[in-house]
Scaffold this motif. Structure first.
Motif, mmCIF file in Angstrom:
data_model
loop_
_atom_site.group_PDB
_atom_site.id
_atom_site.type_symbol
_atom_site.label_atom_id
_atom_site.label_comp_id
_atom_site.label_asym_id
_atom_site.label_seq_id
_atom_site.Cartn_x
_atom_site.Cartn_y
_atom_site.Cartn_z
ATOM 1 N N VAL A 137 -8.044 43.614 45.680
ATOM 2 C CA VAL A 137 -7.118 42.909 44.792
ATOM 3 C C VAL A 137 -7.457 43.179 43.335
ATOM 4 C CG1 VAL A 137 -6.441 40.604 43.979
ATOM 5 C CG2 VAL A 137 -6.424 41.125 46.417
ATOM 6 N N GLY A 138 -8.763 43.332 43.030
ATOM 7 C CA GLY A 138 -9.170 43.617 41.655
ATOM 8 C C GLY A 138 -8.622 44.919 41.124
ATOM 9 N N THR A 139 -8.255 45.824 42.008
ATOM 10 C CA THR A 139 -7.555 47.044 41.604
ATOM 11 C C THR A 139 -6.050 46.906 41.819
ATOM 12 O OG1 THR A 139 -9.409 48.529 42.028
ATOM 13 C CG2 THR A 139 -7.226 49.496 42.096
ATOM 14 N N ALA A 140 -5.643 46.473 43.004
ATOM 15 C CA ALA A 140 -4.221 46.491 43.367
ATOM 16 C C ALA A 140 -3.366 45.642 42.438
ATOM 17 C CB ALA A 140 -4.051 46.029 44.812
ATOM 18 N N ALA A 141 -3.808 44.423 42.135
ATOM 19 C CA ALA A 141 -2.991 43.543 41.302
ATOM 20 C C ALA A 141 -2.782 44.137 39.918
ATOM 21 C CB ALA A 141 -3.655 42.166 41.194
ATOM 22 N N TYR A 142 -3.822 44.732 39.362
ATOM 23 C CA TYR A 142 -3.728 45.300 38.014
ATOM 24 C C TYR A 142 -2.903 46.589 38.024
ATOM 25 C CZ TYR A 142 -7.276 41.917 36.619
ATOM 26 O OH TYR A 142 -7.942 40.746 36.332
ATOM 27 N N ALA A 143 -3.065 47.397 39.078
ATOM 28 C CA ALA A 143 -2.271 48.617 39.173
ATOM 29 C C ALA A 143 -0.791 48.298 39.365
ATOM 30 C CB ALA A 143 -2.779 49.467 40.334
ATOM 31 N N LEU A 144 -0.491 47.338 40.224
ATOM 32 C CA LEU A 144 0.897 46.935 40.445
ATOM 33 C C LEU A 144 1.510 46.331 39.189
ATOM 34 C CD1 LEU A 144 0.387 45.403 43.994
ATOM 35 C CD2 LEU A 144 1.902 47.341 43.480
ATOM 36 N N ALA A 145 0.746 45.520 38.476
ATOM 37 C CA ALA A 145 1.267 44.914 37.239
ATOM 38 C C ALA A 145 1.634 45.967 36.210
ATOM 39 C CB ALA A 145 0.226 43.958 36.663
ATOM 40 N N GLY A 146 0.920 47.102 36.244
ATOM 41 C CA GLY A 146 1.208 48.185 35.306
ATOM 42 C C GLY A 146 2.304 49.122 35.754
ATOM 43 N N GLY A 147 2.913 48.867 36.919
ATOM 44 C CA GLY A 147 4.037 49.683 37.364
ATOM 45 C C GLY A 147 3.692 50.747 38.382
ATOM 46 N N ASN A 148 2.484 50.706 38.939
ATOM 47 C CA ASN A 148 2.077 51.677 39.952
ATOM 48 C C ASN A 148 2.373 51.170 41.355
ATOM 49 O OD1 ASN A 148 0.320 53.701 38.250
ATOM 50 N ND2 ASN A 148 -0.358 51.656 37.636
ATOM 51 N N ALA A 149 2.349 52.089 42.317
ATOM 52 C CA ALA A 149 2.314 51.741 43.732
ATOM 53 C C ALA A 149 0.885 51.960 44.230
ATOM 54 C CB ALA A 149 3.288 52.591 44.531
ATOM 55 N N VAL A 150 0.550 51.382 45.382
ATOM 56 C CA VAL A 150 -0.824 51.387 45.872
ATOM 57 C C VAL A 150 -0.854 51.791 47.342
ATOM 58 C CG1 VAL A 150 -2.770 49.877 46.466
ATOM 59 C CG2 VAL A 150 -1.643 49.658 44.229
ATOM 60 N N VAL A 151 -1.836 52.642 47.693
ATOM 61 C CA VAL A 151 -2.147 52.938 49.094
ATOM 62 C C VAL A 151 -3.627 52.608 49.291
ATOM 63 C CG1 VAL A 151 -2.286 54.663 50.919
ATOM 64 C CG2 VAL A 151 -0.396 54.731 49.280
ATOM 65 N N LEU A 152 -3.899 51.647 50.157
ATOM 66 C CA LEU A 152 -5.259 51.168 50.405
ATOM 67 C C LEU A 152 -5.793 51.705 51.723
ATOM 68 C CD1 LEU A 152 -7.727 49.200 50.111
ATOM 69 C CD2 LEU A 152 -6.252 47.426 51.123
ATOM 70 N N LYS A 153 -6.956 52.356 51.665
ATOM 71 C CA LYS A 153 -7.715 52.676 52.871
ATOM 72 C C LYS A 153 -8.924 51.747 52.839
ATOM 73 C CE LYS A 153 -10.943 54.430 54.431
ATOM 74 N NZ LYS A 153 -12.074 53.815 55.232
ATOM 75 N N HIS A 154 -8.806 50.625 53.552
ATOM 76 C CA HIS A 154 -9.893 49.660 53.531
ATOM 77 C C HIS A 154 -11.027 50.153 54.433
ATOM 78 C CE1 HIS A 154 -11.533 46.065 52.130
ATOM 79 N NE2 HIS A 154 -10.504 45.250 52.271
ATOM 80 N N SER A 155 -12.184 49.521 54.276
ATOM 81 C CA SER A 155 -13.314 49.847 55.138
ATOM 82 C C SER A 155 -12.926 49.700 56.600
ATOM 83 C CB SER A 155 -14.483 48.919 54.824
ATOM 84 O OG SER A 155 -15.474 48.990 55.834
ATOM 85 N N GLU A 156 -13.510 50.540 57.458
ATOM 86 C CA GLU A 156 -13.253 50.428 58.893
ATOM 87 C C GLU A 156 -13.813 49.141 59.485
ATOM 88 O OE1 GLU A 156 -16.788 53.287 58.440
ATOM 89 O OE2 GLU A 156 -15.032 52.649 57.301
ATOM 90 N N TYR A 157 -14.620 48.413 58.698
ATOM 91 C CA TYR A 157 -15.125 47.126 59.166
ATOM 92 C C TYR A 157 -14.170 45.980 58.834
ATOM 93 C CZ TYR A 157 -19.415 49.635 60.045
ATOM 94 O OH TYR A 157 -20.332 50.530 60.525
ATOM 95 N N THR A 158 -13.236 46.205 57.919
ATOM 96 C CA THR A 158 -12.306 45.134 57.523
ATOM 97 C C THR A 158 -10.868 45.641 57.396
ATOM 98 O OG1 THR A 158 -12.960 45.565 55.210
ATOM 99 C CG2 THR A 158 -14.045 43.722 56.341
#
Length: 502
Positions: A160-181
């Motif tokens: 969220v510390g990246t996604a929220a700020y990137a989205l607020a600036g007009g970007n789209a996001v693709v997240l590859k989260h850890s395989e543990y979560t």
């Protein structure tokens, strides 16, 4: 390998591309969910879908993006119990700690949404005397699609510390989260998609090394990575092939420095919580404490007393080790410290189980021990006596890491904090900087580069765009072959007047 493992290896199970893998409850090994191992083609398709949606998202403007982000924030508040239960199940941290993490993440969504226009919106800047005929304008344009390689230690706060700020600036996001979560990543993306009405803007892909490598090579416009230093090097190498820029949060061996005039009760309480919270599995965990010799004995006594009230186990304040192989890393570090003459006042090798590690306080550990020089990432605290704060800072700054830190002192707190080689330091508290959305979060040296959170965190996912507009013809000709000798004399005279005096 991006995640440091061949394929996806959890609880002895390995899956390759095209197969599936499970995430497990680290407390008991039960399956939380099953997920596909996404291939390079599938990752590429997700990035293309994100890019197709990003242009429209950017054109919505700050106000509409703010509305969507605040609606996302509110929806997460309503579903906070569901979210914290998932964090507890997949990460293992106690439910109360998972709830705190969720609330801190909400705070960052709120800040990013409300401050994006002010930080990134168009603004006028002075043109200067030589360019007085030009109107100068600065704005920050979204990069496009941001790829996130998310951490399992703080599976909400991290992405969220990246996604929220990137989205607020007009970007789209693709997240590859850890395989543990992975389930937490899918939950976050789905929750945003429901509110935004477009599930392409925030997507997840699941897997481990092959999927992470694919995201690095997928054509995203920037990668945000949180993880270990060895894995950071692999990420940088993969991204170098396509000159994809990377933000790196590569961990640390953070310190707590205690001066002779410190509030010892507060310092001891902070040292124990800062080192044992989330079973020590925090990139900004307190792993070392350097204490003035005049208060060392009293500090150690209080730390041991507090630690003695804690236990790792089901329903206890300290949860399980999320990544099973990390138990062996902690074992190696403790064993090395003891072999070098260190003493375990609590815990130690006898406190290591298959899933839980009892809180361990080590003293008399030499500075060349693994537990000092490397990131232990477990509920272990090394306490070292120093003659003064100069020695404390010299030892604090000697590892090459530089993420966070803490100073406990009454008279010289801020002075000592400024001398600590770190991206962030708290005075008379621990990790307070992480809860202040307006402050940048990131490290120096081997702890990485780039910043999330705050104005710097908003700008991190944008490109500065400079625009000038000529308002009238400059009477002094400069950028033309019709420049006259008089123009050169006037320029030199103006430069001498403006810049020639000290």
């Amino acid at each position: 390998m991006i995640d440091g493992q061949p394929g996806v290896s959890v609880e002895g199970f390995t899956a390759e591309v095209g197969e599936s893998f499970a995430s497990y409850d680290p407390a008991n090994g039960t399956v939380v969910g099953t997920y596909p191992v996404h291939s390079a083609a599938e990752v590429g398709a997700a990035v293309r879908q994100a890019r197709a949606a990003q242009e429209t998202w950017a054109e919505l403007g700050f106000d509409e993006r703010k509305r969507v982000l605040l609606a996302w924030r509110s929806s997460l508040v309503k579903r906070r119990t569901e979210l914290s239960d998932l964090v507890h199940a997949e990460n293992g941290k106690p439910k109360a700690d998972a709830m705190i993490e969720a609330i801190v993440a909400l705070q960052h969504i709120d800040w990013a949404a409300k401050h994006a226009r002010k930080v990134l919106g168009p603004c006028r800047v002075p043109s200067g005397l030589f360019m007085v005929n030009q109107s100068a304008r600065l704005e920050y344009r979204p990069l496009g699609v941001i790829g996130i390689l998310g951490p399992w230690d703080f599976p909400l706060f991290g992405p969220v510390g990246t996604a929220a700020y990137a989205l607020a600036g007009g970007n789209a996001v693709v997240l590859k989260h850890s395989e543990y979560t992975p389930g937490i990543g899918e939950w976050l993306a789905a929750s945003f998609g429901r509110v935004a009405g477009d599930d392409r803007l925030f997507q997840t892909v699941t897997g481990a090394d092959t999927t992470g490598e694919a995201l690095c090579r997928s054509g995203v416009d920037k990668i945000s990575f949180t993880g270990s230093l060895p894995t950071a090097r692999k990420v940088l190498a993969a991204c170098a092939e396509t000159l994809t820029p990377v933000l790196v949060d590569a961990g640390a061996s953070d310190v707590l420095v205690v001066d002779e005039d410190a509030d010892l009760a507060a310092a001891a309480d902070a040292a124990v919580w800062g080192s044992m919270n989330n079973a020590g599995q925090v990139c900004i965990s307190v792993e070392r404490a350097y204490v003035h010799e005049r208060v060392y004995d009293a500090f150690v006594e209080q730390v041991v007393a507090i630690t003695g009230t804690l236990k790792a186990g089901a329903g206890q304040p300290i949860g399980p080790i999320t990544m099973p192989e990390q138990v062996e890393v902690v074992r190696e570090h403790i064993a090395d410290a003891l072999e070098r003459g260190g003493k375990a006042l609590t815990g130690g090798l006898d406190g290591l189980g298959d899933r839980y590690i009892q809180p361990t306080i080590l003293v008399d550990v030499p500075e060349d021990a693994l537990v000092v020089r490397a990131e232990t990432f477990g509920p272990v605290l090394v306490v070292t006596k120093v003659a003064d704060m100069d020695e404390a800072l010299a030892k604090s700054n000697a590892t090459g890491f530089g993420l966070g830190g803490a100073v406990f002192a009454r008279a010289r707190g801020v002075e000592l904090a400024r001398r600590l080689r770190s991206g962030m330091t708290s005075v008379n508290s621990v990790v307070a900087y992480a809860g202040v959305p307006a402050l940048p979060y990131g490290g120096v040296g081997n702890s990485g580069f780039g910043r999330i959170h705050g104005p710097d965190g908003l700008r991190e996912w944008t490109a500065a765009k400079a625009i000038t507009r000529q308002r009238f013809t400059n009477p002094v000709r400069t950028t033309t072959f019709t420049r006259r000798p008089l123009d050169n004399r006037l320029l030199v005279a103006a430069a001498r007047i403006l810049y020639g005096r000290v």
